[in-house]
Design a protein around this motif. Structure first.
Motif, PDB file in Angstrom:
ATOM      1  N   THR A   1       1.021  -0.851   0.271  1.00  0.00           N
ATOM      2  CA  THR A   1       0.213   0.606   0.050  1.00  0.00           C
ATOM      3  C   THR A   1       0.705   1.011  -0.202  1.00  0.00           C
ATOM      4  O   THR A   1       1.833   1.492   0.899  1.00  0.00           O
ATOM      5  CB  THR A   1      -1.129  -0.332   1.411  1.00  0.00           C
ATOM      6  N   THR A   2       0.714   2.406  -0.712  1.00  0.00           N
ATOM      7  CA  THR A   2       1.521   3.407  -1.402  1.00  0.00           C
ATOM      8  C   THR A   2       2.936   3.045  -0.656  1.00  0.00           C
ATOM      9  O   THR A   2       3.571   3.508  -0.607  1.00  0.00           O
ATOM     10  CB  THR A   2       1.286   4.626   0.169  1.00  0.00           C
ATOM     11  N   ASP A  14      -1.487  -1.202  -3.952  1.00  0.00           N
ATOM     12  CA  ASP A  14      -2.816  -0.683  -3.708  1.00  0.00           C
ATOM     13  C   ASP A  14      -2.139   0.623  -3.938  1.00  0.00           C
ATOM     14  O   ASP A  14      -1.008   1.003  -2.619  1.00  0.00           O
ATOM     15  CB  ASP A  14      -3.721  -1.159  -2.586  1.00  0.00           C
ATOM     16  N   ASP A  15      -2.138   1.703  -4.576  1.00  0.00           N
ATOM     17  CA  ASP A  15      -1.797   2.943  -5.254  1.00  0.00           C
ATOM     18  C   ASP A  15      -0.009   3.006  -4.440  1.00  0.00           C
ATOM     19  O   ASP A  15       0.425   3.999  -4.161  1.00  0.00           O
ATOM     20  CB  ASP A  15      -2.341   3.801  -3.857  1.00  0.00           C
ATOM     21  N   CYS A  16       0.206   2.267  -5.543  1.00  0.00           N
ATOM     22  CA  CYS A  16       1.808   2.094  -5.763  1.00  0.00           C
ATOM     23  C   CYS A  16       2.024   2.696  -6.657  1.00  0.00           C
ATOM     24  O   CYS A  16       1.542   2.992  -8.021  1.00  0.00           O
ATOM     25  CB  CYS A  16       1.991   0.453  -5.478  1.00  0.00           C
ATOM     26  N   LYS A  17       3.542   2.671  -6.207  1.00  0.00           N
ATOM     27  CA  LYS A  17       4.158   3.470  -7.567  1.00  0.00           C
ATOM     28  C   LYS A  17       5.353   2.777  -8.017  1.00  0.00           C
ATOM     29  O   LYS A  17       6.271   2.330  -7.272  1.00  0.00           O
ATOM     30  CB  LYS A  17       5.264   4.875  -7.072  1.00  0.00           C
ATOM     31  N   THR A  25      -4.331  -1.768  -8.095  1.00  0.00           N
ATOM     32  CA  THR A  25      -5.532  -1.157  -8.238  1.00  0.00           C
ATOM     33  C   THR A  25      -5.026   0.759  -7.706  1.00  0.00           C
ATOM     34  O   THR A  25      -4.638   0.611  -7.094  1.00  0.00           O
ATOM     35  CB  THR A  25      -6.346  -1.190  -7.025  1.00  0.00           C
ATOM     36  N   GLY A  26      -5.383   1.802  -8.474  1.00  0.00           N
ATOM     37  CA  GLY A  26      -4.968   2.629  -8.819  1.00  0.00           C
ATOM     38  C   GLY A  26      -3.363   3.070  -8.776  1.00  0.00           C
ATOM     39  O   GLY A  26      -2.338   1.440  -8.870  1.00  0.00           O
ATOM     40  N   GLY A  27      -2.529   4.051  -8.594  1.00  0.00           N
ATOM     41  CA  GLY A  27      -0.851   4.369  -8.450  1.00  0.00           C
ATOM     42  C   GLY A  27      -0.328   4.682  -9.516  1.00  0.00           C
ATOM     43  O   GLY A  27      -1.392   4.676 -10.873  1.00  0.00           O
ATOM     44  N   ASP A  28       0.613   4.370  -9.928  1.00  0.00           N
ATOM     45  CA  ASP A  28       1.757   4.264 -11.236  1.00  0.00           C
ATOM     46  C   ASP A  28       2.502   4.068 -11.652  1.00  0.00           C
ATOM     47  O   ASP A  28       3.879   3.284 -11.204  1.00  0.00           O
ATOM     48  CB  ASP A  28       2.153   6.592 -10.482  1.00  0.00           C
TER      49      ASP A  28
END
Length: 207
Positions: free
Chosen positions: A66-67, A86-89, A106-109
């Protein structure tokens, strides 16, 4: 230090066969570290930063991130079975000979990632930024790429049979119009159909 705790690794060092299965990693930074044969199964990371790291034959099975950031990292022979991002780069990272069964993001770049020739059948990417990603000759059968920003991505020679592409940005995707790209059964919206038709050089009209 317990055998399943995160390793202490100086920049530029190599960590071999470390077992941190099930560890909870909150924060922490790793720079230019090479992990060889490590077991990260069921690990959870939150806000951890890996920069320029190499993961050789590392198992990420059932881990959740996560992040967390994997910036300009290299993954060789890594296994991502049932892994969640989850929302990771993962900007600029590359994947070679990796396995991705049931992986979800899910999400992230994930911009500028290299997933050329990757077998991504059945994986899920939702609301992920994948600008200028290299997906040439990748296999994405029955994969979900929902609301994904694929601006400038290269899908030349990719197999998207049965993939769900609804809501994804396809306007500047390269390779959709090439003979080697397979789109049989891929799901898109009416608006996306117009974009794809124009990519094939068609003149789309309302009447």
């Amino acid at each position: 230090m317990p055998p399943n705790s995160p390793p202490r690794a100086a920049p530029g060092s190599t960590v071999r066969h470390h077992d941190w299965e099930g560890a909870d990693v909150g924060g922490g930074e790793f720079t230019d570290v090479t992990f060889v044969g490590a077991d990260l199964s069921e690990v959870t990371t939150t806000g951890t930063v890996f920069t320029g790291c190499t993961f050789q034959d590392v198992r990420f099975n059932a881990s959740a991130h996560t992040t967390t950031a994997f910036i300009n990292c290299t993954f060789r022979g890594a296994v991502f079975f049932d892994t969640l991002f989850d929302d990771c780069k993962l900007t600029g990272s590359s994947f070679d000979r990796c396995r991705f069964e049931l992986m979800r993001a899910t999400g992230g770049d994930w911009s500028f990632v290299s997933l050329s020739r990757a077998v991504l059948d059945g994986t899920r990417f939702e609301r992920v930024r994948m600008r200028e990603a290299d997906l040439t000759r990748s296999r994405l059968r029955e994969a979900v790429l929902a609301e994904v920003d694929l601006s400038g991505a290269d899908l030349a020679g990719a197999d998207l049979s049965g993939a769900d592409l609804r809501g994804s940005a396809l306007g500047s995707v390269a390779g959709l119009d090439l003979p080697g790209t397979v789109l049989r059964g891929a799901r898109i919206t009416i608006d996306q159909a117009v974009v794809v038709a124009e990519a094939f050089g068609m003149d789309v009209r309302a009447d």
